[in-house]
Scaffold this motif. Structure first.
Motif, PDB file in Angstrom:
ATOM      1  N   GLY A 160       0.815  -1.200   0.000  1.00  0.00           N
ATOM      2  CA  GLY A 160       0.000   0.000   0.000  1.00  0.00           C
ATOM      3  C   GLY A 160       0.849   1.249   0.000  1.00  0.00           C
ATOM      4  N   ARG A 161       0.157   2.329  -0.202  1.00  0.00           N
ATOM      5  CA  ARG A 161       0.791   3.644  -0.123  1.00  0.00           C
ATOM      6  C   ARG A 161      -0.166   4.551   0.627  1.00  0.00           C
ATOM      7  N   ARG A 162       0.396   5.592   1.188  1.00  0.00           N
ATOM      8  CA  ARG A 162      -0.446   6.606   1.812  1.00  0.00           C
ATOM      9  C   ARG A 162       0.102   7.962   1.404  1.00  0.00           C
ATOM     10  N   THR A 163      -0.830   8.864   1.163  1.00  0.00           N
ATOM     11  CA  THR A 163      -0.474  10.193   0.681  1.00  0.00           C
ATOM     12  C   THR A 163      -1.160  11.235   1.548  1.00  0.00           C
ATOM     13  N   LEU A 164      -0.382  12.223   1.937  1.00  0.00           N
ATOM     14  CA  LEU A 164      -0.916  13.363   2.667  1.00  0.00           C
ATOM     15  C   LEU A 164      -1.322  14.404   1.627  1.00  0.00           C
ATOM     16  N   PHE A 165      -2.608  14.692   1.552  1.00  0.00           N
ATOM     17  CA  PHE A 165      -3.123  15.709   0.647  1.00  0.00           C
ATOM     18  C   PHE A 165      -3.480  16.948   1.456  1.00  0.00           C
ATOM     19  N   HIS A 166      -3.501  18.078   0.783  1.00  0.00           N
ATOM     20  CA  HIS A 166      -3.982  19.322   1.382  1.00  0.00           C
ATOM     21  C   HIS A 166      -5.063  19.870   0.454  1.00  0.00           C
ATOM     22  N   LEU A 167      -6.219  20.124   1.012  1.00  0.00           N
ATOM     23  CA  LEU A 167      -7.334  20.693   0.270  1.00  0.00           C
ATOM     24  C   LEU A 167      -7.648  22.028   0.927  1.00  0.00           C
ATOM     25  N   ALA A 168      -7.518  23.102   0.155  1.00  0.00           N
ATOM     26  CA  ALA A 168      -7.669  24.453   0.688  1.00  0.00           C
ATOM     27  C   ALA A 168      -6.749  24.646   1.899  1.00  0.00           C
ATOM     28  N   GLY A 169      -5.554  24.055   1.824  1.00  0.00           N
ATOM     29  CA  GLY A 169      -4.557  24.190   2.882  1.00  0.00           C
ATOM     30  C   GLY A 169      -4.763  23.288   4.081  1.00  0.00           C
ATOM     31  N   LYS A 170      -5.804  22.463   4.082  1.00  0.00           N
ATOM     32  CA  LYS A 170      -6.125  21.597   5.221  1.00  0.00           C
ATOM     33  C   LYS A 170      -5.731  20.150   4.902  1.00  0.00           C
ATOM     34  N   PRO A 171      -5.100  19.433   5.868  1.00  0.00           N
ATOM     35  CA  PRO A 171      -4.603  18.089   5.591  1.00  0.00           C
ATOM     36  C   PRO A 171      -5.668  16.997   5.655  1.00  0.00           C
ATOM     37  N   LEU A 172      -5.479  15.980   4.842  1.00  0.00           N
ATOM     38  CA  LEU A 172      -6.201  14.721   4.945  1.00  0.00           C
ATOM     39  C   LEU A 172      -5.255  13.627   4.476  1.00  0.00           C
ATOM     40  N   LEU A 173      -5.433  12.441   4.997  1.00  0.00           N
ATOM     41  CA  LEU A 173      -4.538  11.327   4.695  1.00  0.00           C
ATOM     42  C   LEU A 173      -5.307  10.216   4.004  1.00  0.00           C
ATOM     43  N   VAL A 174      -4.783   9.762   2.873  1.00  0.00           N
ATOM     44  CA  VAL A 174      -5.420   8.700   2.097  1.00  0.00           C
ATOM     45  C   VAL A 174      -4.476   7.502   2.025  1.00  0.00           C
ATOM     46  N   ASN A 175      -4.918   6.367   2.575  1.00  0.00           N
ATOM     47  CA  ASN A 175      -4.203   5.096   2.474  1.00  0.00           C
ATOM     48  C   ASN A 175      -4.859   4.304   1.350  1.00  0.00           C
ATOM     49  N   GLU A 176      -4.054   3.780   0.434  1.00  0.00           N
ATOM     50  CA  GLU A 176      -4.561   2.949  -0.664  1.00  0.00           C
ATOM     51  C   GLU A 176      -3.825   1.625  -0.615  1.00  0.00           C
ATOM     52  N   ILE A 177      -4.569   0.562  -0.326  1.00  0.00           N
ATOM     53  CA  ILE A 177      -4.000  -0.760  -0.168  1.00  0.00           C
ATOM     54  C   ILE A 177      -4.415  -1.585  -1.389  1.00  0.00           C
ATOM     55  N   PHE A 178      -3.421  -2.082  -2.123  1.00  0.00           N
ATOM     56  CA  PHE A 178      -3.672  -2.791  -3.371  1.00  0.00           C
ATOM     57  C   PHE A 178      -3.911  -4.267  -3.089  1.00  0.00           C
ATOM     58  N   LEU A 179      -5.083  -4.732  -3.465  1.00  0.00           N
ATOM     59  CA  LEU A 179      -5.526  -6.091  -3.165  1.00  0.00           C
ATOM     60  C   LEU A 179      -5.085  -7.069  -4.256  1.00  0.00           C
ATOM     61  N   PRO A 180      -5.092  -8.368  -3.959  1.00  0.00           N
ATOM     62  CA  PRO A 180      -4.532  -9.365  -4.887  1.00  0.00           C
ATOM     63  C   PRO A 180      -5.154  -9.398  -6.282  1.00  0.00           C
ATOM     64  N   ASP A 181      -6.405  -8.990  -6.450  1.00  0.00           N
ATOM     65  CA  ASP A 181      -7.043  -9.068  -7.761  1.00  0.00           C
ATOM     66  C   ASP A 181      -6.750  -7.887  -8.680  1.00  0.00           C
ATOM     67  N   ILE A 182      -5.997  -6.911  -8.201  1.00  0.00           N
ATOM     68  CA  ILE A 182      -5.669  -5.775  -9.068  1.00  0.00           C
ATOM     69  C   ILE A 182      -4.760  -6.243 -10.206  1.00  0.00           C
ATOM     70  N   PRO A 183      -5.002  -5.815 -11.439  1.00  0.00           N
ATOM     71  CA  PRO A 183      -4.154  -6.263 -12.545  1.00  0.00           C
ATOM     72  C   PRO A 183      -2.725  -5.768 -12.377  1.00  0.00           C
ATOM     73  N   THR A 184      -1.784  -6.627 -12.661  1.00  0.00           N
ATOM     74  CA  THR A 184      -0.382  -6.253 -12.481  1.00  0.00           C
ATOM     75  C   THR A 184       0.345  -6.074 -13.808  1.00  0.00           C
ATOM     76  N   SER A 185      -0.372  -6.201 -14.912  1.00  0.00           N
ATOM     77  CA  SER A 185       0.253  -5.849 -16.192  1.00  0.00           C
ATOM     78  C   SER A 185       0.036  -4.367 -16.412  1.00  0.00           C
ATOM     79  N   GLN A 186       0.768  -3.762 -17.345  1.00  0.00           N
ATOM     80  CA  GLN A 186       0.638  -2.327 -17.575  1.00  0.00           C
ATOM     81  C   GLN A 186      -0.799  -1.971 -17.901  1.00  0.00           C
ATOM     82  N   SER A 187      -1.319  -1.016 -17.194  1.00  0.00           N
ATOM     83  CA  SER A 187      -2.694  -0.545 -17.402  1.00  0.00           C
ATOM     84  C   SER A 187      -2.669   0.893 -17.803  1.00  0.00           C
TER      85      SER A 187
END
Length: 187
Positions: A160-187
């Motif tokens: 997974g990855r997590r990214t700290l975003f700022h919207l109108a200068g205010k923080p929020l954190l988004v964690n994205e965890i990639f599950l086994p069924d996600i395609p792993t060839s170039q998309s």
């Protein structure tokens, strides 16, 4: 739904700390992509995409999430956990944390997303700024692993990855965890 109680966290770190051979084959492209994950998933699934909201509630972030968001101990945030489904199959588990102080002004709409993808809102807003992104290998002992794989069987590790975003200068954190069924060839 099975709840997880572990507060154990993976070792979140910058991309440069990982070696290419450590990352599961095909996952690297998803981890390193800096565009809208929502747009990429819609494209990869030929539009057969939807958000399944698992829960949205007030909660205390995990310790590393709290520190990254600049929150005090005991502070609360909106916790939103969703599955991003492509062709009816979960490809990504996403966990978003929005501190109380970030829900002011135009960012208040983030509390009312429902089944609308957060990525659509973030990447359409000219005030959005992308901050630090960290990667991690998640194992069964980690809280986010348990939450992401509650409906899956026989999974030994996920990335997974997590990214700290700022919207109108205010923080929020988004964690994205990639599950086994996600395609792993170039998309």
């Amino acid at each position: 739904m099975k709840r997880y109680y572990s507060r154990r966290e993976p070792n979140w770190t910058s991309w440069c700390r990982y070696r290419h051979h450590q990352v599961l084959p095909g996952i690297e492209q998803w981890l390193r992509d800096r565009g809208s994950l929502t747009a990429r998933l819609k494209s990869a699934s030929r539009g057969d995409f939807r958000v399944n909201v698992l829960r949205q509630e007030w909660a205390c972030p995990l310790d590393s999430e709290r520190r990254l968001l600049g929150m005090r101990r005991g502070g609360i945030a909106i916790l939103r956990e969703v599955e991003l489904l492509c062709g009816g199959v979960p490809w990504v588990f996403a966990r978003t944390l929005i501190p109380v102080r970030s829900l002011q002004g135009p960012a208040r709409r983030l509390a009312l997303l429902g089944e609308r993808p957060l990525g659509e809102v973030l990447f359409a807003d000219p005030s959005m700024r992308r901050g630090i992104t960290q990667m991690a290998r998640l194992l069964p002992r980690h809280a986010l692993f348990a939450a992401a794989t509650v409906h899956l069987q026989q999974v030994e590790e996920i990335w997974g990855r997590r990214t700290l975003f700022h919207l109108a200068g205010k923080p929020l954190l988004v964690n994205e965890i990639f599950l086994p069924d996600i395609p792993t060839s170039q998309s």
